[in-house]
Design a protein around this motif. Structure first.
Motif, PDB file in Angstrom:
ATOM      1  N   UNK A  60      -4.512   8.673   0.570  1.00  0.00           N
ATOM      2  CA  UNK A  60      -4.238   8.088   1.874  1.00  0.00           C
ATOM      3  C   UNK A  60      -3.930   6.608   1.722  1.00  0.00           C
ATOM      4  N   UNK A  61      -3.162   6.071   2.680  1.00  0.00           N
ATOM      5  CA  UNK A  61      -2.863   4.643   2.666  1.00  0.00           C
ATOM      6  C   UNK A  61      -4.156   3.839   2.802  1.00  0.00           C
ATOM      7  N   UNK A  62      -5.103   4.357   3.607  1.00  0.00           N
ATOM      8  CA  UNK A  62      -6.379   3.662   3.803  1.00  0.00           C
ATOM      9  C   UNK A  62      -7.140   3.513   2.487  1.00  0.00           C
ATOM     10  N   UNK A  63      -7.048   4.526   1.622  1.00  0.00           N
ATOM     11  CA  UNK A  63      -7.756   4.452   0.340  1.00  0.00           C
ATOM     12  C   UNK A  63      -7.223   3.321  -0.523  1.00  0.00           C
ATOM     13  N   UNK A  64      -5.987   2.914  -0.266  1.00  0.00           N
ATOM     14  CA  UNK A  64      -5.381   1.830  -1.023  1.00  0.00           C
ATOM     15  C   UNK A  64      -5.668   0.476  -0.371  1.00  0.00           C
ATOM     16  N   UNK A  65      -5.664   0.440   0.956  1.00  0.00           N
ATOM     17  CA  UNK A  65      -5.794  -0.836   1.657  1.00  0.00           C
ATOM     18  C   UNK A  65      -7.233  -1.293   1.838  1.00  0.00           C
ATOM     19  N   UNK A  66      -8.193  -0.364   1.825  1.00  0.00           N
ATOM     20  CA  UNK A  66      -9.574  -0.719   2.130  1.00  0.00           C
ATOM     21  C   UNK A  66      -9.840  -0.687   3.622  1.00  0.00           C
ATOM     22  N   UNK A  76       0.830  -1.207   0.000  1.00  0.00           N
ATOM     23  CA  UNK A  76       0.000   0.000   0.000  1.00  0.00           C
ATOM     24  C   UNK A  76       0.864   1.256   0.000  1.00  0.00           C
ATOM     25  N   UNK A  77       1.874   1.262   0.853  1.00  0.00           N
ATOM     26  CA  UNK A  77       2.767   2.420   0.927  1.00  0.00           C
ATOM     27  C   UNK A  77       3.484   2.620  -0.405  1.00  0.00           C
ATOM     28  N   UNK A  78       3.867   1.534  -1.067  1.00  0.00           N
ATOM     29  CA  UNK A  78       4.563   1.635  -2.354  1.00  0.00           C
ATOM     30  C   UNK A  78       3.689   2.325  -3.396  1.00  0.00           C
ATOM     31  N   UNK A  79       2.393   2.026  -3.380  1.00  0.00           N
ATOM     32  CA  UNK A  79       1.478   2.671  -4.329  1.00  0.00           C
ATOM     33  C   UNK A  79       1.380   4.170  -4.066  1.00  0.00           C
ATOM     34  N   UNK A  80       1.314   4.565  -2.804  1.00  0.00           N
ATOM     35  CA  UNK A  80       1.255   5.980  -2.458  1.00  0.00           C
ATOM     36  C   UNK A  80       2.574   6.663  -2.818  1.00  0.00           C
ATOM     37  N   UNK A  81       3.683   5.978  -2.549  1.00  0.00           N
ATOM     38  CA  UNK A  81       5.002   6.529  -2.881  1.00  0.00           C
ATOM     39  C   UNK A  81       5.124   6.808  -4.370  1.00  0.00           C
ATOM     40  N   UNK A  82       4.600   5.914  -5.183  1.00  0.00           N
ATOM     41  CA  UNK A  82       4.716   6.084  -6.631  1.00  0.00           C
ATOM     42  C   UNK A  82       3.971   7.333  -7.086  1.00  0.00           C
ATOM     43  N   UNK A  83       2.799   7.582  -6.528  1.00  0.00           N
ATOM     44  CA  UNK A  83       2.062   8.804  -6.872  1.00  0.00           C
ATOM     45  C   UNK A  83       2.871  10.045  -6.505  1.00  0.00           C
ATOM     46  N   UNK A  84       3.436  10.041  -5.311  1.00  0.00           N
ATOM     47  CA  UNK A  84       4.197  11.191  -4.846  1.00  0.00           C
ATOM     48  C   UNK A  84       5.440  11.399  -5.717  1.00  0.00           C
ATOM     49  N   UNK A  85       6.085  10.303  -6.100  1.00  0.00           N
ATOM     50  CA  UNK A  85       7.276  10.395  -6.946  1.00  0.00           C
ATOM     51  C   UNK A  85       6.943  11.004  -8.303  1.00  0.00           C
TER      52      UNK A  85
END
Length: 365
Positions: A242-248, A226-235
């Motif tokens: 939010x991490x929650x939006x990715x994890x459910x 989940x964090x990796x997906x958020x990191x990619x957007x920021x990069x």
């Protein structure tokens, strides 16, 4: 800490300014202290809140400590023995207060940071209600609480009832006997619904997308993905999700019961707001006394606008915590480090990079 008018007007020099004293800011200050930086001489922490506690001090009373998920202790000092029945706003504010005193972080408050600009000699100027600070590096840890996101829908200004955001949520008792529409499919929206339902005359839950409930344990692998997906957007320079939006949402016993009781009966997003409720394009209408927007927050970064860090995609490109446009500036608690454990790790990473920067080592090399 109060300052005289003369002190407030002069430009004071430090190596690092930390903006914000929530989890991310305190973690950063701890690692600065541990790395040999002296508060008030080498770094300052500026916090706009009236008291210790970060955004937690503003949480609603019914959010008890026992309901808080994933609250990790700050580095160097565990939060132990807290009563799960006490409001999280009290428990965590007391913990943060003790933490600041234990490590002598000398947080200045209330201080409003108005703008960060380019200074001279490679320094940044931090303009605040506490005067102007000249700094070699900046750790921005301002979080999101000050920027609640209010979506706009046709007819919104005609609604005769009350509209409020999660940031203003007072607790469930205030909605007794009222018809409440809750907007938002995240953790706050579901918590609000489950609390309000026993008091309200009726509740309606609407979300833009069907909610995703997560079965099974939240493992380290799931968290890392989940964090990796958020990191990619920021990069990529996109605004972080939010991490929650990715994890459910975790499918716990309370959620299962609310689903069985029909409290979490999700409806698609309405198309417009009427004077006495909300309406869909197919002609359906729900009467409402209150619309509660549990629609999240955005990063509070307006004070950084003069530095022109934003990308065309609307976000700021960040590698770990360092902004790629300016290696002097670190965003801690932004994007992938927005969780409490993420903020702890990010504070350490930011200080590591800043030490290298101040020593003349090319950061990111």
């Amino acid at each position: 800490m109060n300052n005289t008018g003369a002190q407030a007007r002069e430009v004071r020099k430090v190596d690092v300014v930390v903006i914000g004293a929530g989890q991310a800011g305190l973690s950063s200050a701890y690692h600065l202290r541990r790395g040999g930086f002296e508060p008030e001489r080498d770094f300052v922490v500026l916090d706009h809140a009236p008291r210790p506690g970060g955004a937690w001090q503003f949480r609603w009373p019914s959010l008890t400590y026992g309901k808080v998920h994933g609250m990790h202790s700050l580095p160097g000092m565990e939060l132990q023995g807290a009563d799960p029945a006490r409001p999280s706003s009290e428990v965590i504010a007391e913990y943060f207060d003790a933490y600041e005193r234990t490590f002598d972080l000398r947080v200045r408050r209330p201080v409003d940071v108005r703008a960060v600009r380019e200074g001279s000699g490679g320094r940044l100027l931090v303009e605040s209600s506490d005067g102007t600070w000249s700094t070699r590096a900046l750790i921005n840890a301002t979080g999101t609480w000050d920027r609640p996101f209010w979506p706009r829908y046709p007819g919104q200004e005609t609604f005769r009832g009350r509209q409020l955001h999660t940031a203003q949520y007072p607790g469930p008792e205030e909605f007794a006997g009222q018809r409440v529409v809750v907007v938002g499919g995240g953790a706050s929206g579901t918590q609000h619904l489950m609390e309000i339902a026993p008091y309200a005359a009726a509740t309606t839950w609407v979300t833009r997308r069907p909610p995703v409930f997560r079965e099974g344990p939240f493992t380290e692998d799931v968290g890392r993905a989940a964090v990796a997906l958020v990191e990619e957007r920021v990069r990529q320079g996109l605004p972080p999700k939010s991490v929650v939006s990715v994890t459910g949402l975790p499918l716990n016993d309370a959620i299962r019961q609310a689903l069985a009781d029909g409290v979490l009966d999700r409806q698609p997003m309405f198309d417009r707001i009427t004077p006495d409720g909300v309406a869909w394009a197919d002609g359906r209408h729900v009467d409402a006394d209150v619309i509660l927007w549990a629609t999240g927050f955005r990063a509070a970064l307006d004070h950084l606008t003069p530095l022109r860090l934003r990308e065309p995609g609307g976000g700021i490109r960040v590698e770990e915590t360092r902004t790629l446009a300016d290696p002097r500036i670190h965003l801690v608690g932004y994007g992938p480090s927005a969780s409490t454990i993420g903020a702890n790790r990010a504070g350490r990473a930011a200080v590591r990079d800043i030490r290298r920067l101040l020593a003349g080592v090319t950061v990111g090399a």
